[in-house]
Design a protein around this motif. Structure first.
Motif, PDB file in Angstrom:
ATOM      1  N   ARG A  27       0.721  -1.382   0.070  1.00  0.00           N
ATOM      2  CA  ARG A  27       0.035  -0.144   0.027  1.00  0.00           C
ATOM      3  C   ARG A  27       0.906   1.361  -0.056  1.00  0.00           C
ATOM      4  O   ARG A  27       0.590   2.169   0.658  1.00  0.00           O
ATOM      5  CB  ARG A  27      -1.074   0.206   1.090  1.00  0.00           C
ATOM      6  N   SER A  61      -0.297   5.339   0.190  1.00  0.00           N
ATOM      7  CA  SER A  61      -1.611   5.473   1.085  1.00  0.00           C
ATOM      8  C   SER A  61      -1.628   6.653   1.805  1.00  0.00           C
ATOM      9  O   SER A  61      -0.358   7.057   2.152  1.00  0.00           O
ATOM     10  CB  SER A  61      -1.808   4.246   1.666  1.00  0.00           C
ATOM     11  N   HIS A  62      -2.708   7.241   2.262  1.00  0.00           N
ATOM     12  CA  HIS A  62      -2.537   8.430   2.977  1.00  0.00           C
ATOM     13  C   HIS A  62      -3.963   8.519   3.606  1.00  0.00           C
ATOM     14  O   HIS A  62      -5.133   7.851   3.281  1.00  0.00           O
ATOM     15  CB  HIS A  62      -2.291   9.699   2.242  1.00  0.00           C
ATOM     16  N   SER A  63      -4.086   9.464   4.730  1.00  0.00           N
ATOM     17  CA  SER A  63      -5.470   9.689   5.291  1.00  0.00           C
ATOM     18  C   SER A  63      -5.505  11.163   5.502  1.00  0.00           C
ATOM     19  O   SER A  63      -4.418  12.263   5.405  1.00  0.00           O
ATOM     20  CB  SER A  63      -5.562   9.005   6.412  1.00  0.00           C
ATOM     21  N   ASP A  87     -10.476   7.826   7.305  1.00  0.00           N
ATOM     22  CA  ASP A  87      -9.831   6.461   7.034  1.00  0.00           C
ATOM     23  C   ASP A  87      -8.603   6.486   6.248  1.00  0.00           C
ATOM     24  O   ASP A  87      -8.422   7.253   5.364  1.00  0.00           O
ATOM     25  CB  ASP A  87     -10.653   5.630   6.384  1.00  0.00           C
ATOM     26  N   ILE A  88      -7.739   5.476   6.571  1.00  0.00           N
ATOM     27  CA  ILE A  88      -6.582   5.353   5.466  1.00  0.00           C
ATOM     28  C   ILE A  88      -6.812   4.799   4.349  1.00  0.00           C
ATOM     29  O   ILE A  88      -7.881   3.940   4.374  1.00  0.00           O
ATOM     30  CB  ILE A  88      -5.429   4.190   6.416  1.00  0.00           C
ATOM     31  N   HIS A  89      -6.307   5.174   3.141  1.00  0.00           N
ATOM     32  CA  HIS A  89      -6.842   4.757   2.051  1.00  0.00           C
ATOM     33  C   HIS A  89      -5.618   4.731   1.041  1.00  0.00           C
ATOM     34  O   HIS A  89      -4.619   5.653   1.282  1.00  0.00           O
ATOM     35  CB  HIS A  89      -8.029   5.485   1.326  1.00  0.00           C
ATOM     36  N   HIS A 119      -4.735   4.030  -3.510  1.00  0.00           N
ATOM     37  CA  HIS A 119      -5.675   4.379  -4.907  1.00  0.00           C
ATOM     38  C   HIS A 119      -5.152   3.145  -5.763  1.00  0.00           C
ATOM     39  O   HIS A 119      -4.250   3.315  -6.634  1.00  0.00           O
ATOM     40  CB  HIS A 119      -5.251   5.635  -5.530  1.00  0.00           C
ATOM     41  N   LEU A 130      -0.580  15.321  -1.230  1.00  0.00           N
ATOM     42  CA  LEU A 130       0.161  15.408   0.159  1.00  0.00           C
ATOM     43  C   LEU A 130       1.699  15.410   0.083  1.00  0.00           C
ATOM     44  O   LEU A 130       2.510  16.189   0.633  1.00  0.00           O
ATOM     45  CB  LEU A 130      -0.355  14.349   1.231  1.00  0.00           C
ATOM     46  N   GLY A 148       3.690   4.311   6.779  1.00  0.00           N
ATOM     47  CA  GLY A 148       3.738   4.636   5.387  1.00  0.00           C
ATOM     48  C   GLY A 148       2.463   5.333   4.982  1.00  0.00           C
ATOM     49  O   GLY A 148       2.361   5.813   3.755  1.00  0.00           O
ATOM     50  N   ASN A 149       1.651   5.833   5.979  1.00  0.00           N
ATOM     51  CA  ASN A 149       0.455   6.586   5.579  1.00  0.00           C
ATOM     52  C   ASN A 149       0.576   7.969   5.897  1.00  0.00           C
ATOM     53  O   ASN A 149       0.959   8.307   6.840  1.00  0.00           O
ATOM     54  CB  ASN A 149      -0.605   5.896   6.308  1.00  0.00           C
ATOM     55  N   LEU A 150       0.432   9.108   4.963  1.00  0.00           N
ATOM     56  CA  LEU A 150       0.469  10.556   5.176  1.00  0.00           C
ATOM     57  C   LEU A 150      -0.735  10.808   5.921  1.00  0.00           C
ATOM     58  O   LEU A 150      -1.861  10.616   5.223  1.00  0.00           O
ATOM     59  CB  LEU A 150       0.851  11.073   3.824  1.00  0.00           C
ATOM     60  N   VAL A 151      -0.908  11.635   6.882  1.00  0.00           N
ATOM     61  CA  VAL A 151      -2.077  12.373   7.444  1.00  0.00           C
ATOM     62  C   VAL A 151      -1.991  13.691   7.157  1.00  0.00           C
ATOM     63  O   VAL A 151      -1.048  14.523   7.614  1.00  0.00           O
ATOM     64  CB  VAL A 151      -1.980  12.099   9.068  1.00  0.00           C
ATOM     65  N   HIS A 196     -13.312   7.278  -0.011  1.00  0.00           N
ATOM     66  CA  HIS A 196     -12.674   6.393   1.064  1.00  0.00           C
ATOM     67  C   HIS A 196     -13.520   5.176   1.216  1.00  0.00           C
ATOM     68  O   HIS A 196     -14.721   5.268   1.585  1.00  0.00           O
ATOM     69  CB  HIS A 196     -12.702   7.342   2.473  1.00  0.00           C
TER      70      HIS A 196
END
Lengths: 305, 389
Positions: free
Chosen positions: A122, A125-127, A132-134, A136, B212, B225-228, B250
């Protein structure tokens, strides 16, 4: 006065002829149902089954990967007029997410084996805030490189065409039987050819071999390289690290790499061969020819291709 | 005759107040019963036609009338939504053509209906000006919407904010008008149509925003690994070909809401199968709009019967009043009649003069009634709208 009459006469006559010509041409195209397919493997099936009864829509440019196709408004208008749209599924047909298309006319050729899809990592991915984390994407989509899956896609294409062309049912059935036999035979050959790699890890130029690896028990570690682009310093470094890490000295490419890339690979002691996913129409031959070429490459470990 | 006409007109003009009262009385005498018949007939026709052209509606279990009013007449509904995956299920059942719809937002007071291209082919709606929607962020307008808002292809319309003080609510979305539909003399003339995904975005279920990773100061934190993103991330309020790839949802769209599904079965057998399949469902229902509308019309006809009685009584009283006014007028004009008689006018002249005056009043009242009926016809959809609400 007389000359005016003749001008009018010829104008009328030419417009009548034009109208008649227009009608003929619309009959020759308008009489056949319009069918769109999401990529070349599906196009090949459709063409083999009903090429004489349908008009195929192929909006992709030469060499373009249909997975990343971004249709223009005009393309979407053409698709809106299609009688059948055969999709690959597995998140491949991303353009559908922003196109105004009647889902009732679409057929997802892989819907019956969705539960066997391979999820990729993943990355990206970002939120947003507390959302929610998502991501594409995230599903591997080169389903057809596993020929048993391609056979199931062929089954769906066959069913969709029978529904579209009920009068041609017998012909379609016979052509589907022949096609299924060919795919099954090739599948067996790929399995046999892949046996030699039981203890041989392979490197993949691009992450498109997930189903191919799973179907034929291959260990493939992929990078993100393009055959027509010379890899960067970092890419070469990554490649060297992966070679050392997995003890892999054989690499699969989507297409023939550049001569300078080949030289560097040779220097690094990495052999290579091409397993083309066949996203788009080949310059010569057809999809079966392409699969046979892939098979020969797999059998010969790249030598003699 | 010309002399009689001259005298009658002069008399009516001189006694303006009396003439106006008589005109109003006679007009109401003619217009009211005809208007009631017209409105009930229009309601019946309009409701029945639309209901009959939609064999089945599938939606959440609850009031069947609510579902039909929502699906066919774009009225707000309190019913729960159904998941988008239901559309897939119906497509795979291959018993007909399911057409999804999602209503939630309005734009300048008109309902924004998210649907699929099948809606237009099933309703036989064609684009009169411009072209059909091709993707996200576009809409086509019903003819009355375009006319009343003065919009044309290429213009933009913004969805109405649900609550301007709700800071966390969905952003109004700017929709590009790609086409104007042909007038259908029905409810589709009074709606804005868009792609189902655009309707979801307008509801805040999907969005597009700045990248982002590329922007400085837009990332609040990075975890696994997820950007907030932080609050400075610019959200798009318009969908263009340049940014439409950046719009995303989402969660799984399979769970996303639909107000319901219009279902056009391929055979009567398929229709029966669908009705039976959802007849026993605990969460969903499949209704036949024509039957639901018939129930509504029964109520409407009962109201019409009551109205007829009320009108009957009113008309009897009004007719009596008119006759009384005319008789009274003749008595009041006794001296005037005597003058005419002495000037050589016959007795029948007096009768004829009164008859001509009454005839003129009748003709004018008739014309006014016709005019009012025409206006009623023009505003029939608004009247029907009020009735339905």
């Amino acid at each position: 006065m007389k000359s005016n009459f003749f001008v009018l006469f010829f104008l009328t006559l030419s417009s009548l002829l034009q109208a008649a010509g227009g009608q003929d041409s619309s009959e020759s195209t308008g009489g056949k149902p319009l069918v769109f397919t999401a990529n070349y493997p599906l196009y090949y099936l459709c063409l083999s089954y009903a090429g004489d009864s349908v008009e195929m829509i192929w909006p992709f440019d030469e060499g373009e990967d249909p997975a990343f196709w971004e249709p223009e408004d005009e393309d979407i208008r053409i698709l809106q007029g299609a009688d059948l749209l055969i999709l690959n599924g597995a998140g491949y047909d991303k353009w559908l997410e922003y196109s105004f298309i009647d889902t009732g006319k679409t057929v997802d050729s892989s819907r019956r084996f969705r539960d066997t899809f391979i999820e990729t990592d993943r990355s990206g991915s970002h939120s947003h805030g507390g959302g929610d984390i998502h991501d594409h994407g995230g599903t591997a989509f080169t389903l057809w490189l596993d020929l048993s899956q391609y056979s199931r896609q062929a089954e769906e294409v066959h069913k969709a065409l029978v529904k579209l062309l009920p009068r041609d049912e017998e012909t379609l059935k016979e052509r589907h039987r022949v096609m299924s036999d060919r795919i099954e035979a090739l599948d067996r050959d790929f399995r046999a050819a892949a046996e030699q790699y039981e203890d041989t890890p392979l490197l993949g130029s691009h992450p498109v071999y997930q189903y191919f690896a799973r179907a034929y028990n291959l260990e493939i570690h992929s990078l993100l390289l393009e055959p027509d682009v010379y890899p960067s310093e970092k890419d070469w470094k990554d490649l060297a690290q992966m070679k050392a890490l997995y003890g892999a000295d054989l690499m699969i490419w989507e297409g023939e790499p550049l001569p300078e890339t080949r030289s560097t690979l040779e220097e690094m002691g990495i052999g290579w061969f091409v397993i083309s996913p066949g996203f788009n129409m080949p310059e010569e031959g057809d999809f079966m020819g392409l699969l046979e070429k892939n098979l020969r490459a797999l059998k010969n470990r790249g030598t003699g291709q | 005759m010309r002399n009689l006409l001259f005298l009658a007109v002069r008399y009516l003009r001189f006694h303006r107040f009396r003439t106006v009262i008589l005109l109003l009385t006679l007009t109401s005498l003619l217009y009211l019963p005809l208007a009631v018949i017209l409105i009930t007939d229009i309601s019946q026709q309009s409701l029945t036609l639309r209901a009959e052209s939609t064999p089945v509606i599938i939606g959440s279990r609850g009031s069947d009338l609510d579902l039909v009013m929502n699906a066919l007449y774009f009225q707000p509904s309190q019913l729960r939504t159904v998941p988008y995956s239901l559309l897939d299920e119906l497509n795979h059942e291959e018993r007909g053509r399911p057409v999804p719809f999602f209503l939630g937002d309005t734009a300048r007071g008109y309902p924004v209906a998210g649907t699929s291209p099948a809606y237009f082919s099933e309703r036989n709606l064609r684009v009169a000006e411009g072209y059909m929607i091709t993707g996200l962020g576009e809409c086509v307008l019903g003819s009355r919407v375009a006319e009343s808002l003065g919009l044309k292809p290429g213009d933009r319309i913004i969805t109405d904010p649900e609550n301007p003080y709700h800071l966390a609510g969905s952003y109004p979305l700017e929709l590009k008008v790609t086409g104007i539909l042909e007038a259908s003399a029905g409810w589709d003339d009074r709606a804005i149509f868009t792609d189902i995904r655009t309707a979801w975005i307008a509801r805040g279920l999907g969005h597009g925003h700045d990248e982002l990773a590329g922007e400085q100061g837009t990332v609040l934190k990075e975890e696994k690994g997820n950007l907030v993103g932080n609050a400075s991330v610019r959200m798009y309020n318009r969908i263009d070909p340049e940014n439409r790839n950046d719009f995303h949802f989402h969660g799984s769209t399979a769970d996303f809401p639909l107000s319901g599904i219009l279902f056009f079965p391929d055979s009567s057998r398929s229709e029966a199968m669908i009705l039976s399949a959802y007849g026993e469902h605990s969460l969903l229902q499949a209704v036949e709009p024509d039957k639901v509308i018939l129930k509504l019309l029964d109520t409407l006809f009962r109201i019409r019967e009551i109205l007829n009685w009320v009108l009957g009584v009113t008309l009897t009283i009004t007719t009596g009043a008119v006759v009384f006014i005319l008789v009274l007028t003749v008595r009041l004009r006794k001296a005037e009649s005597l003058t005419l008689y002495r000037m050589g006018g016959s007795r029948s002249l007096i009768v004829r003069l009164t008859a001509v005056e009454t005839f003129i009043l009748g003709i004018i009242s008739f014309l006014i009634s016709l005019l009012l009926l025409g206006v009623t016809w023009l505003f029939r959809l608004n009247i029907l709208d009020l009735l339905i609400q």
